[in-house]
Design a protein around this motif. Structure first.
Motif, PDB file in Angstrom:
ATOM      1  N   PHE A   1     -50.371   4.021  79.930  1.00  0.00           N
ATOM      2  CA  PHE A   1     -48.969   4.240  80.247  1.00  0.00           C
ATOM      3  C   PHE A   1     -48.793   4.094  81.746  1.00  0.00           C
ATOM      4  N   GLN A   2     -48.087   3.069  82.157  1.00  0.00           N
ATOM      5  CA  GLN A   2     -47.831   2.800  83.572  1.00  0.00           C
ATOM      6  C   GLN A   2     -46.377   3.105  83.894  1.00  0.00           C
ATOM      7  N   ILE A   3     -46.163   3.695  85.065  1.00  0.00           N
ATOM      8  CA  ILE A   3     -44.817   4.044  85.494  1.00  0.00           C
ATOM      9  C   ILE A   3     -44.392   3.053  86.573  1.00  0.00           C
ATOM     10  N   PRO A   4     -43.346   2.281  86.319  1.00  0.00           N
ATOM     11  CA  PRO A   4     -42.876   1.342  87.339  1.00  0.00           C
ATOM     12  C   PRO A   4     -42.378   2.078  88.586  1.00  0.00           C
ATOM     13  N   GLN A   5     -42.561   1.468  89.738  1.00  0.00           N
ATOM     14  CA  GLN A   5     -42.124   2.058  91.008  1.00  0.00           C
ATOM     15  C   GLN A   5     -40.622   2.297  91.059  1.00  0.00           C
ATOM     16  N   ILE A   6     -39.869   1.601  90.244  1.00  0.00           N
ATOM     17  CA  ILE A   6     -38.410   1.754  90.262  1.00  0.00           C
ATOM     18  C   ILE A   6     -37.916   2.762  89.220  1.00  0.00           C
ATOM     19  N   ALA A   7     -38.859   3.418  88.530  1.00  0.00           N
ATOM     20  CA  ALA A   7     -38.483   4.368  87.476  1.00  0.00           C
ATOM     21  C   ALA A   7     -37.640   5.507  88.030  1.00  0.00           C
ATOM     22  N   LYS A   8     -36.749   5.995  87.180  1.00  0.00           N
ATOM     23  CA  LYS A   8     -35.919   7.159  87.489  1.00  0.00           C
ATOM     24  C   LYS A   8     -36.267   8.256  86.487  1.00  0.00           C
ATOM     25  N   PHE A   9     -36.252   9.492  86.974  1.00  0.00           N
ATOM     26  CA  PHE A   9     -36.637  10.637  86.165  1.00  0.00           C
ATOM     27  C   PHE A   9     -35.523  11.674  86.154  1.00  0.00           C
ATOM     28  N   PHE A  10     -35.316  12.289  84.988  1.00  0.00           N
ATOM     29  CA  PHE A  10     -34.295  13.312  84.829  1.00  0.00           C
ATOM     30  C   PHE A  10     -34.837  14.453  83.974  1.00  0.00           C
ATOM     31  N   VAL A  11     -34.389  15.659  84.269  1.00  0.00           N
ATOM     32  CA  VAL A  11     -34.703  16.820  83.440  1.00  0.00           C
ATOM     33  C   VAL A  11     -33.608  16.955  82.389  1.00  0.00           C
ATOM     34  N   ILE A  12     -34.017  17.187  81.164  1.00  0.00           N
ATOM     35  CA  ILE A  12     -33.090  17.441  80.060  1.00  0.00           C
ATOM     36  C   ILE A  12     -33.290  18.891  79.631  1.00  0.00           C
ATOM     37  N   LYS A  13     -32.226  19.675  79.700  1.00  0.00           N
ATOM     38  CA  LYS A  13     -32.276  21.074  79.282  1.00  0.00           C
ATOM     39  C   LYS A  13     -31.475  21.203  77.985  1.00  0.00           C
ATOM     40  N   SER A  14     -32.156  21.595  76.945  1.00  0.00           N
ATOM     41  CA  SER A  14     -31.504  21.784  75.654  1.00  0.00           C
ATOM     42  C   SER A  14     -31.252  23.272  75.429  1.00  0.00           C
ATOM     43  N   PHE A  15     -30.182  23.582  74.714  1.00  0.00           N
ATOM     44  CA  PHE A  15     -29.901  24.973  74.385  1.00  0.00           C
ATOM     45  C   PHE A  15     -30.794  25.487  73.262  1.00  0.00           C
ATOM     46  N   ASN A  16     -31.441  24.565  72.529  1.00  0.00           N
ATOM     47  CA  ASN A  16     -32.275  25.001  71.411  1.00  0.00           C
ATOM     48  C   ASN A  16     -33.329  23.950  71.081  1.00  0.00           C
ATOM     49  N   LEU A  17     -34.377  24.398  70.423  1.00  0.00           N
ATOM     50  CA  LEU A  17     -35.472  23.525  70.017  1.00  0.00           C
ATOM     51  C   LEU A  17     -35.059  22.584  68.885  1.00  0.00           C
ATOM     52  N   TYR A  18     -34.175  23.049  68.037  1.00  0.00           N
ATOM     53  CA  TYR A  18     -33.718  22.240  66.904  1.00  0.00           C
ATOM     54  C   TYR A  18     -33.216  20.866  67.362  1.00  0.00           C
ATOM     55  N   ASP A  19     -32.412  20.839  68.418  1.00  0.00           N
ATOM     56  CA  ASP A  19     -31.860  19.570  68.888  1.00  0.00           C
ATOM     57  C   ASP A  19     -32.955  18.627  69.384  1.00  0.00           C
ATOM     58  N   ILE A  20     -33.989  19.160  70.014  1.00  0.00           N
ATOM     59  CA  ILE A  20     -35.099  18.306  70.471  1.00  0.00           C
ATOM     60  C   ILE A  20     -35.865  17.764  69.268  1.00  0.00           C
ATOM     61  N   GLN A  21     -36.052  18.584  68.257  1.00  0.00           N
ATOM     62  CA  GLN A  21     -36.699  18.103  67.033  1.00  0.00           C
ATOM     63  C   GLN A  21     -35.869  16.996  66.380  1.00  0.00           C
ATOM     64  N   GLN A  22     -34.554  17.168  66.357  1.00  0.00           N
ATOM     65  CA  GLN A  22     -33.677  16.144  65.793  1.00  0.00           C
ATOM     66  C   GLN A  22     -33.731  14.864  66.626  1.00  0.00           C
ATOM     67  N   ALA A  23     -33.842  15.013  67.935  1.00  0.00           N
ATOM     68  CA  ALA A  23     -33.968  13.843  68.813  1.00  0.00           C
ATOM     69  C   ALA A  23     -35.232  13.063  68.467  1.00  0.00           C
ATOM     70  N   PHE A  24     -36.321  13.778  68.232  1.00  0.00           N
ATOM     71  CA  PHE A  24     -37.573  13.130  67.853  1.00  0.00           C
ATOM     72  C   PHE A  24     -37.429  12.404  66.514  1.00  0.00           C
ATOM     73  N   LEU A  25     -36.868  13.081  65.523  1.00  0.00           N
ATOM     74  CA  LEU A  25     -36.737  12.497  64.185  1.00  0.00           C
ATOM     75  C   LEU A  25     -35.786  11.304  64.149  1.00  0.00           C
ATOM     76  N   ASN A  26     -34.696  11.390  64.912  1.00  0.00           N
ATOM     77  CA  ASN A  26     -33.661  10.356  64.869  1.00  0.00           C
ATOM     78  C   ASN A  26     -33.733   9.349  66.006  1.00  0.00           C
ATOM     79  N   LYS A  27     -34.633   9.601  66.962  1.00  0.00           N
ATOM     80  CA  LYS A  27     -34.848   8.698  68.105  1.00  0.00           C
ATOM     81  C   LYS A  27     -33.585   8.480  68.925  1.00  0.00           C
TER      82      LYS A  27
END
Length: 158
Positions: A1-27
């Motif tokens: 896994f290589q990170i391009p020099q132009i990559a941008k990074f952001f923190v995502i704060k979810s109110f609950n774990l359920y939504d992150i699980q749904q993000a994984f399942l539904n992409k």
């Protein structure tokens, strides 16, 4: 896994774990209106966009995903009506792909300070807080090289 020099990074704060699980399942992911706008602007400038997921109050980051599309508002599925815990809060969505899925305690990141957030630790970031490249890179390295025996997949599979 290589990170391009132009990559941008952001923190995502979810109110609950359920939504992150749904993000994984539904992409897909959806942020607030302001968050979607911020992420979409960066993605549309052709930067690779990486997202560090954390549930508010959890004391850990739980994964990294790459943003794969711009925000879609006009699709019949744009409101993700059956995906999110509080579906009426989110309008639009974008495609993602998880790269790392593991729980890493905030102790691994406390020393990473953000100039663009009053020199607070990255662990005190707001939703869609942009991270300087050096901080994002160090966080990816922590995910690559730190072992963890837990992830949000464990509760998903039960």
């Amino acid at each position: 896994f290589q990170i391009p020099q132009i990559a941008k990074f952001f923190v995502i704060k979810s109110f609950n774990l359920y939504d992150i699980q749904q993000a994984f399942l539904n992409k897909v992911w959806s942020s607030t209106e302001l968050g979607n706008k911020r992420l979409n602007q960066t993605f549309n400038l052709n930067y690779p966009v990486y997202l560090f997921f954390s549930v508010n109050g959890s004391g850990k980051f739980c994964g990294i995903a790459q943003m794969l599309s711009n925000v879609v508002y006009d699709s019949k599925d744009a409101n993700n009506e059956d995906i999110w815990f509080e579906s009426d809060k989110y309008k639009g969505f974008f495609k993602i792909n998880f790269i790392f899925i593991k729980d890493l305690n905030f102790k691994y990141f406390k020393n990473l300070k953000l100039i663009n957030n009053f020199n607070k630790s990255v662990t005190n970031s707001r939703d869609t807080q942009e991270l300087p490249y050096e901080i994002g890179y160090k966080m990816v390295e922590a995910f690559k090289f730190t072992n963890s025996n837990s992830s949000f997949l464990q509760t998903l599979m039960k």
